[in-house]
Every structure is written in structure tokens, then in C-alpha cells.
Design a protein around this motif. Structure first.
Motif, PDB file in Angstrom:
ATOM      1  N   GLY A  81       0.767  -1.236   0.000  1.00 50.39           N
ATOM      2  CA  GLY A  81       0.000   0.000   0.000  1.00 50.39           C
ATOM      3  C   GLY A  81       0.795   1.282   0.000  1.00 50.39           C
ATOM      4  N   GLN A 124      -4.950   2.793  -4.496  1.00 56.53           N
ATOM      5  CA  GLN A 124      -5.476   1.437  -4.475  1.00 56.53           C
ATOM      6  C   GLN A 124      -7.001   1.485  -4.548  1.00 56.53           C
ATOM      7  OE1 GLN A 124      -3.473  -1.169  -4.389  1.00 56.53           O
ATOM      8  NE2 GLN A 124      -1.545  -0.158  -3.875  1.00 56.53           N
ATOM      9  N   ARG A 130      -4.424  -3.371   3.190  1.00 59.15           N
ATOM     10  CA  ARG A 130      -3.098  -2.809   2.996  1.00 59.15           C
ATOM     11  C   ARG A 130      -2.518  -2.338   4.335  1.00 59.15           C
ATOM     12  NH1 ARG A 130      -1.911  -4.193  -2.377  1.00 59.15           N
ATOM     13  NH2 ARG A 130      -3.924  -4.284  -3.404  1.00 59.15           N
TER      14      ARG A 130
END
Length: 281
Positions: A81, A124, A130
């Protein structure tokens, strides 16, 4: 202490990007020689200032001050992430990409340089799984050429044998000084590391119990790591193993044959050039 919705102490920080405003940069500062950071649901960015209160170099080594500070970052196996950059004098250098391999990355800087870690969230569609997390270590007393698995610390010098001065400094400043023999050498191609199995005949110093009973009666055993590229081979004889504790593992610095160390140390003692006292028999 609460910092931007995260929980922090002097060494570690844990927080969530869900509490940050979109596009914001959270400013953090940690003051320990080691610790961790865990960023859940990364959004925006974090800027982490490294300001450790480092202990002085061993008092046994007089008049020697560290020319630089060395930091190492080791991501967790689930690091996702975000990307981690080293910010040095306003210039960014990528340290950890998205989903990095679980290898440590190390870098050094002079005390007067301004450095920070910049953790940038990557866009994302789903951030729910994440977590960007890593451990860090900072030291001011590593030798100029620590044998750590990173090109950024001078790969060309990590594998060469230590000279006499480096050997004498290693026995004074290392995290461990172990006299013993090589039991085995195994290679980890994925981590690019060699693991040296050592049987100790005498433990001169170890800051943590790296070598414990488990071999022949009265013979503590343990393992020491070194970069795979150094091509360590098993060999007979007694060595003096020195090195550093790195994320809970022993890493090799200098390992002269013990008879060679005796000659070097006795010569330095006769000329009063030994930086510290060491028992030789």
C-alpha cells in the motif's frame, strides 16, 4: 502520545490513514535507536524524521567519534500500500517499492545532513487489506565497512578481509566477539545470505544470547550471517568471529584466524597501539 490519530512512543508509531485528510502529509518524529512503524490503510503520506539519541561509541575506544550514522529498514513480509523513500537534503531516493522483498535496506548520513523517511501511499481501489509496516535500526558505532546485505553500504568492501586496524577496532566495538570453529555453511539464495554455523570455544562478548549450549558438552553454538556474494566456505582451524546484531541476527564483520589475531594484538600491545585491552592466551 497521540500524533495524527496514531499511537506513538519514543520508538514506534502505529496509525491509520483513515484519520488523515486526502493528500495530507503527516509529520512524525521518533527518537530511539530501534523501533517500528505500522501504517494501516495507507492514504496520503507520512514523513518520519530520524532523531535518535545514540549511545556514544564504547568508552574503551578513546578519542573515536562516529563519522556518520547508519540506519537500516526491514519491511514486514506483508508490506503493501505504500512506497518508502529516503529524503536527503530535499532529494528523494526509493528505498522500498510496493510489495518489496523482505530484505533490509541500509543507508548512512553525516550528522549535519538533513534526512527523513517519506512514506507515500500508492493509489489502491481497495485499501482494506493494505498495511505498510517496517522495523528500523540506527547506529552510530558501526565500523566504516559493516558487512550488511545492501549495495548502499559499499558492496565492494563488504567481502574483503579486514586489515589489522579494523580487526583491533572490531574486538573493542563489536556486538559479539566469539572464538570458535566453523561447523557448517549454508546458503539462502532468496535472501542472498550465507549462514555460518559456529561452535564456540570461548565467548568473549555477546550483547544478547546469540550463542547458547547445544553442541558438544560445554560448546555453545550459534549462527552468523554474511552476504552470499562473499562466497564463504567451511574451513578448519580456530577463528575470532566479530560482528553486529542486525534485526536480531548476528552479522559478520571481521573473522581472522585466532593465531593471526594473537600476532596482530601482541604487536599492537608492544607498541601501545591497541585501542582496548583484550585477553589473549
Amino acid at each position: 502520545a497521540a500524533i495524527g490519530g496514531g499511537a506513538a512512543d519514543q520508538c514506534s508509531w502505529r496509525g491509520s490513514g483513515l484519520s488523515q485528510e486526502a493528500g495530507s502529509v503527516e509529520q512524525l518524529s521518533l527518537h530511539c535507536a530501534e523501533g517500528s512503524l505500522e501504517w494501516l490503510y495507507p492514504t496520503g503520506a507520512l514523513r518520519l524524521r530520524l532523531a535518535p539519541r545514540l549511545p556514544p561509541t564504547s568508552a574503551a575506544v578513546k578519542g573515536r567519534s562516529p563519522p556518520h550514522v547508519t540506519a537500516c529498514i526491514k519491511p514486514t513480509g506483508t508490506f503493501r500500500g505504500a512506497q518508502l523513500y529516503l529524503e536527503r537534503e530535499g532529494v528523494l531516493e526509493l528505498l522500498l517499492p510496493e510489495a518489496p522483498r523482505p530484505h533490509a535496506r541500509c543507508f548512512s548520513w553525516l550528522p549535519q545532513e538533513k534526512v527523513a523517511l517519506f512514506l507515500q501511499a500508492t493509489p489502491q481501489p481497495d485499501i482494506s487489506r493494505r498495511i505498510a509496516a517496517f522495523r528500523y535500526e540506527l547506529r552510530g558505532d558501526w565500523l566504516a565497512r559493516p558487512a550488511l546485505p545492501t549495495a548502499s553500504l559499499g558492496a565492494e568492501g563488504a567481502c574483503r578481509p579486514c586489515n589489522d586496524t579494523e580487526i583491533l577496532m572490531a574486538i573493542c566495538t563489536s556486538d559479539f566477539v566469539i572464538r570458535g570453529s566453523i561447523r557448517s555453511v549454508s546458503n539462502d539464495a532468496e535472501l542472498q545470505e550465507s549462514i555460518i554455523g559456529v561452535s564456540a570455544t570461548r565467548i568473549h562478548r555477546q550483547k544478547f544470547p546469540l550463542f547458547q549450549a547445544g553442541g558438544r558438552p560445554g560448546r555453545p553454538v550459534g549462527s552468523i550471517r554474511t552476504p552470499l556474494r562473499c562466497g564463504v566456505k567451511p574451513g578448519p582451524g580456530t577463528f575470532l568471529f566479530t560482528g553486529w546484531l542486525h534485526f536480531g541476527e548476528a552479522w559478520l564483520s571481521c573473522a581472522p584466524r585466532y593465531r593471526d589475531f594473537q600476532r596482530i594484538y601482541e604487536g599492537a600491545r608492544r607498541t601501545r597501539q591497541n585501542p582496548c585491552e583484550f585477553p589473549v592466551d
